[in-house]
Design a protein around this motif. Structure first.
Motif, short mmCIF file in Angstrom:
data_model
loop_
_atom_site.label_atom_id
_atom_site.label_comp_id
_atom_site.label_asym_id
_atom_site.label_seq_id
_atom_site.Cartn_x
_atom_site.Cartn_y
_atom_site.Cartn_z
N UNK A 21 0.92 -1.37 -0.06
CA UNK A 21 -0.08 0.07 -0.09
C UNK A 21 0.78 1.22 -0.05
N UNK A 22 0.45 2.42 -0.93
CA UNK A 22 1.15 3.56 -0.94
C UNK A 22 0.51 4.66 -0.77
N UNK A 23 -0.75 4.36 -0.20
CA UNK A 23 -1.96 5.36 0.51
C UNK A 23 -2.41 6.44 -0.72
N UNK A 24 -2.44 5.71 -1.90
CA UNK A 24 -3.21 6.40 -3.01
C UNK A 24 -4.44 6.86 -2.77
N UNK A 25 -5.25 6.22 -1.88
CA UNK A 25 -6.86 6.62 -1.42
C UNK A 25 -7.78 6.36 -2.43
N UNK A 26 -7.52 5.57 -3.50
CA UNK A 26 -8.44 5.10 -4.47
C UNK A 26 -9.49 4.25 -3.80
N UNK A 27 -9.17 3.30 -3.05
CA UNK A 27 -9.91 2.42 -2.50
C UNK A 27 -11.07 3.09 -1.77
N UNK A 53 -23.76 -6.86 -0.54
CA UNK A 53 -24.07 -5.71 -1.36
C UNK A 53 -22.85 -5.01 -1.89
N UNK A 54 -21.88 -5.03 -1.00
CA UNK A 54 -20.64 -4.41 -1.65
C UNK A 54 -19.72 -5.21 -2.38
N UNK A 55 -19.80 -6.46 -2.81
CA UNK A 55 -18.91 -7.11 -3.26
C UNK A 55 -18.36 -6.81 -4.48
N UNK A 56 -19.18 -6.41 -5.42
CA UNK A 56 -18.81 -5.89 -6.74
C UNK A 56 -17.75 -4.65 -6.77
N UNK A 57 -18.25 -4.01 -5.67
CA UNK A 57 -17.64 -2.73 -5.44
C UNK A 57 -16.05 -2.91 -4.88
N UNK A 58 -16.16 -3.96 -4.03
CA UNK A 58 -14.88 -4.47 -3.35
C UNK A 58 -13.93 -4.95 -4.43
N UNK A 59 -14.49 -5.72 -5.39
CA UNK A 59 -13.78 -6.54 -6.49
C UNK A 59 -13.36 -5.42 -7.46
N UNK A 60 -13.88 -4.35 -7.70
CA UNK A 60 -13.56 -3.43 -8.55
C UNK A 60 -12.35 -2.56 -7.99
N UNK A 61 -12.36 -2.50 -6.81
CA UNK A 61 -11.31 -1.69 -5.97
C UNK A 61 -10.05 -2.40 -6.07
N UNK A 62 -10.16 -3.83 -5.92
CA UNK A 62 -9.11 -4.66 -6.07
C UNK A 62 -8.27 -4.49 -7.42
N UNK A 63 -9.15 -4.69 -8.52
CA UNK A 63 -8.79 -4.20 -9.78
C UNK A 63 -8.03 -3.10 -9.92
N UNK A 64 -8.57 -1.92 -9.39
CA UNK A 64 -8.19 -0.79 -9.52
C UNK A 64 -6.88 -0.28 -8.75
N UNK A 65 -6.62 -0.89 -7.69
CA UNK A 65 -5.64 -0.31 -6.88
C UNK A 65 -4.24 -0.16 -7.69
N UNK A 66 -3.71 0.87 -7.82
CA UNK A 66 -2.32 0.88 -8.61
C UNK A 66 -1.21 0.25 -7.70
N UNK A 67 -1.37 0.04 -6.40
CA UNK A 67 0.01 -0.82 -5.95
C UNK A 67 -0.43 -2.25 -5.56
N UNK A 68 -1.67 -2.52 -6.20
CA UNK A 68 -1.75 -4.13 -5.99
C UNK A 68 -2.04 -4.40 -4.45
N UNK A 69 -2.28 -3.65 -3.69
CA UNK A 69 -2.19 -4.00 -2.20
C UNK A 69 -3.56 -4.50 -1.72
N UNK A 70 -4.61 -4.56 -2.50
CA UNK A 70 -6.00 -5.20 -2.00
C UNK A 70 -6.23 -6.63 -2.47
#
Length: 76
Positions: A21-27, A53-70
């Protein structure tokens, strides 16, 4: 309402890998209400339960994390 003996979906949780994690804050932008940033700009917690109800959003956050930290994994 579930019937008696109905199969339950496994609980999932969102994990933050502090070594990446680099603290981008996108998550936090993608998961308001689930993930909050601390004063230092990093997620406040490393492990958070993911409501169904938040599963799809969580998976999107994993895919979009620039540091691959999720990652999302089954709870235990």
């Amino acid at each position: 309402m579930r019937g008696v003996g109905a199969a339950r979906a496994p609980a999932e949780r969102l994990l933050v890998d502090w070594t990446l994690c680099r603290g981008h804050g996108l998550c936090a932008d993608l998961l308001p209400g689930l993930l909050r940033l601390g004063a230092d700009g990093y997620p406040e917690r490393a492990v958070m339960p993911v409501p169904a109800r938040m599963r799809q959003r969580a998976l999107r956050a994993v895919r979009r994390c620039p540091a691959l930290a999720l990652r999302v994994e089954a709870g235990g």
